[in-house]
Design a protein around this motif. Structure first.
Motif, PDB file in Angstrom:
ATOM      1  N   HIS A   1       0.733  -1.229   0.081  1.00 23.46           N
ATOM      2  CA  HIS A   1      -0.014   0.120  -0.099  1.00 23.46           C
ATOM      3  C   HIS A   1       0.850   1.085  -0.028  1.00 23.46           C
ATOM      4  O   HIS A   1       0.380   2.301   0.602  1.00 23.46           O
ATOM      5  N   GLY A   2       2.206   1.071  -0.587  1.00 24.40           N
ATOM      6  CA  GLY A   2       2.774   2.316  -0.484  1.00 24.40           C
ATOM      7  C   GLY A   2       3.626   2.668   0.756  1.00 24.40           C
ATOM      8  O   GLY A   2       4.027   3.679   0.743  1.00 24.40           O
ATOM      9  N   GLU A   3       3.739   1.522   1.626  1.00 29.36           N
ATOM     10  CA  GLU A   3       4.469   1.611   2.714  1.00 29.36           C
ATOM     11  C   GLU A   3       5.944   2.013   2.582  1.00 29.36           C
ATOM     12  O   GLU A   3       6.500   1.927   1.494  1.00 29.36           O
ATOM     13  N   LEU A   4       6.590   2.394   3.708  1.00 31.09           N
ATOM     14  CA  LEU A   4       8.009   2.730   3.621  1.00 31.09           C
ATOM     15  C   LEU A   4       8.673   1.435   3.280  1.00 31.09           C
ATOM     16  O   LEU A   4       8.342   0.198   3.603  1.00 31.09           O
ATOM     17  N   SER A   5       9.525   1.462   2.267  1.00 35.01           N
ATOM     18  CA  SER A   5      10.292   0.232   1.531  1.00 35.01           C
ATOM     19  C   SER A   5      11.359  -0.222   2.745  1.00 35.01           C
ATOM     20  O   SER A   5      11.694   0.473   3.685  1.00 35.01           O
ATOM     21  N   ALA A   6      11.911  -1.418   2.458  1.00 35.05           N
ATOM     22  CA  ALA A   6      12.849  -1.828   3.238  1.00 35.05           C
ATOM     23  C   ALA A   6      14.169  -0.867   3.311  1.00 35.05           C
ATOM     24  O   ALA A   6      14.735  -1.063   4.301  1.00 35.05           O
ATOM     25  N   GLU A   7      14.343  -0.261   2.265  1.00 34.22           N
ATOM     26  CA  GLU A   7      15.501   0.747   2.313  1.00 34.22           C
ATOM     27  C   GLU A   7      15.285   1.953   3.293  1.00 34.22           C
ATOM     28  O   GLU A   7      16.041   2.307   4.219  1.00 34.22           O
TER      29      GLU A   7
ATOM     30  N   TYR B   1      14.734  -9.973  17.066  1.00 30.22           N
ATOM     31  CA  TYR B   1      13.569 -10.256  16.376  1.00 30.22           C
ATOM     32  C   TYR B   1      13.743 -10.609  14.950  1.00 30.22           C
ATOM     33  O   TYR B   1      14.462 -10.253  14.514  1.00 30.22           O
ATOM     34  N   LEU B   2      13.065 -11.604  14.519  1.00 24.78           N
ATOM     35  CA  LEU B   2      12.786 -11.972  13.062  1.00 24.78           C
ATOM     36  C   LEU B   2      11.939 -11.102  12.471  1.00 24.78           C
ATOM     37  O   LEU B   2      10.737 -10.924  12.678  1.00 24.78           O
ATOM     38  N   VAL B   3      12.384 -10.035  11.359  1.00 22.22           N
ATOM     39  CA  VAL B   3      11.525  -9.209  10.636  1.00 22.22           C
ATOM     40  C   VAL B   3      11.063 -10.100   9.581  1.00 22.22           C
ATOM     41  O   VAL B   3      11.544 -10.711   8.588  1.00 22.22           O
ATOM     42  N   LYS B   4       9.499  -9.975   9.238  1.00 18.28           N
ATOM     43  CA  LYS B   4       8.925 -10.692   8.186  1.00 18.28           C
ATOM     44  C   LYS B   4       8.072  -9.525   7.410  1.00 18.28           C
ATOM     45  O   LYS B   4       6.822  -9.138   8.189  1.00 18.28           O
ATOM     46  N   ARG B   5       8.312  -9.315   6.231  1.00 14.67           N
ATOM     47  CA  ARG B   5       7.599  -8.622   5.503  1.00 14.67           C
ATOM     48  C   ARG B   5       6.175  -9.414   4.855  1.00 14.67           C
ATOM     49  O   ARG B   5       6.549 -10.265   4.127  1.00 14.67           O
TER      50      ARG B   5
ATOM     51  N   LEU C   1       2.063  -6.467  14.322  1.00  9.50           N
ATOM     52  CA  LEU C   1       2.141  -6.119  12.914  1.00  9.50           C
ATOM     53  C   LEU C   1       2.658  -4.492  12.802  1.00  9.50           C
ATOM     54  O   LEU C   1       1.901  -3.779  13.511  1.00  9.50           O
ATOM     55  N   MET C   2       3.315  -4.228  11.944  1.00 11.59           N
ATOM     56  CA  MET C   2       3.582  -2.685  11.936  1.00 11.59           C
ATOM     57  C   MET C   2       3.078  -2.366  10.478  1.00 11.59           C
ATOM     58  O   MET C   2       3.358  -2.898   9.357  1.00 11.59           O
ATOM     59  N   ILE C   3       2.494  -1.213  10.320  1.00 10.28           N
ATOM     60  CA  ILE C   3       1.863  -0.415   9.192  1.00 10.28           C
ATOM     61  C   ILE C   3       2.461   0.777   9.021  1.00 10.28           C
ATOM     62  O   ILE C   3       2.181   1.809   9.897  1.00 10.28           O
ATOM     63  N   LEU C   4       3.556   0.852   8.108  1.00 13.11           N
ATOM     64  CA  LEU C   4       4.427   2.226   8.158  1.00 13.11           C
ATOM     65  C   LEU C   4       4.072   2.996   6.991  1.00 13.11           C
ATOM     66  O   LEU C   4       4.552   2.808   5.972  1.00 13.11           O
ATOM     67  N   SER C   5       3.226   4.136   7.361  1.00 14.54           N
ATOM     68  CA  SER C   5       2.777   5.307   6.415  1.00 14.54           C
ATOM     69  C   SER C   5       2.399   4.805   5.184  1.00 14.54           C
ATOM     70  O   SER C   5       2.939   4.939   3.973  1.00 14.54           O
ATOM     71  N   PRO C   6       1.301   3.941   5.141  1.00  8.08           N
ATOM     72  CA  PRO C   6       0.605   3.595   3.932  1.00  8.08           C
ATOM     73  C   PRO C   6       0.087   4.813   3.304  1.00  8.08           C
ATOM     74  O   PRO C   6      -0.394   5.613   3.653  1.00  8.08           O
TER      75      PRO C   6
END
Length: 241
Positions: free
Chosen positions: A185-191, A205-209, A224-229
């Motif tokens: 949803h256009g969230e923050l990318s991995a970068e 922690y194990l990060v899973k997208r 669950l993290m939803i980062l700036s959709p």
């Protein structure tokens, strides 16, 4: 005179043999029990209560590869700490390696280690049973404090023990706690979220997208993290959330 001279030489030889054996016994005892007093600054090589508890409960073998630059030499404080880890638990071992002389070593952990993480002076903490590995370099040992006069953070010390113990926990645990990061949803990318993800990984922690559009399912037991959709969610996605 010959008898007295020969007897004196024999006593001297026996004394030398005894001294050598005593030195070897002392070296063995130091390697096994780390008996040397900790005279490092702030007792940097003395293990705390948390570390002792972790090592006492450790059931898997963990090996620490200490990569040492031929120009810089080894960090005496860090190596003294590693000796105490090996003495405190039969499951912890370490060895001194050279990335230049042993390039195959790095290829063994190419999937787990970032290209920029491995330097001439670093530790690779690995557990063969779980297949996990973590690299520690100088940036993992720094402690910073805020300087109100300059407005910047200044280096205030080191956290060798904390970093090594956390790495041992990370590679030896049965399962790691998972943090999910929603995508699609256009969230923050991995970068964009690289620093955040690195912080989570360093905290074991194990990060899973996950992408609901791609058919991934959410784990209700993991945060669950939803980062700036920037795009709307469908009704089905909202139901899943």
């Amino acid at each position: 005179k010959l008898r007295c001279g020969g007897f004196s030489a024999l006593l001297t030889a026996l004394a030398l043999v005894f001294a050598v054996l005593l030195g070897a016994l002392a070296d063995t005892a130091e390697t096994r029990y780390a008996l040397t007093l900790d005279c490092s600054f702030n007792a940097a090589t003395t293990q705390g209560e948390t570390t002792r508890a972790v090592l006492a409960q450790l059931e898997r073998d963990v090996h620490i590869y200490a990569l040492v630059s031929e120009t810089e030499g080894k960090n005496a404080t860090l190596f003294s700490l590693l000796e105490r880890y090996a003495a405190a638990s039969p499951h912890v071992t370490y060895s001194q390696e050279s990335a230049v002389r042993n390039p195959v070593l790095l290829s063994q952990f190419s999937d787990a280690l970032g290209e920029n993480d491995v330097t001439g002076d670093c530790l690779i903490v690995s557990c063969p049973e779980t297949g996990r590995a973590r690299v520690l370099n100088e940036s993992n040992y720094y402690v910073y404090s805020y300087n109100s006069d300059t407005g910047y953070f200044d280096q205030a010390g080191y956290t060798y023990e904390k970093s090594v113990t956390e790495a041992i926990l990370y590679v030896s645990q049965d399962e790691l706690p998972v943090v999910q990061i929603l995508t699609g949803h256009g969230e923050l990318s991995a970068e964009d979220a690289a620093v955040l993800e690195e912080t989570l990984v360093n905290a074991n922690y194990l990060v899973k997208r996950v992408s609901l559009q791609a058919g991934d399912t959410l784990d209700p037991e993991s945060p669950l993290m939803i980062l700036s959709p920037r795009l709307d969610f469908s009704d089905g996605e909202l139901d899943s959330l």
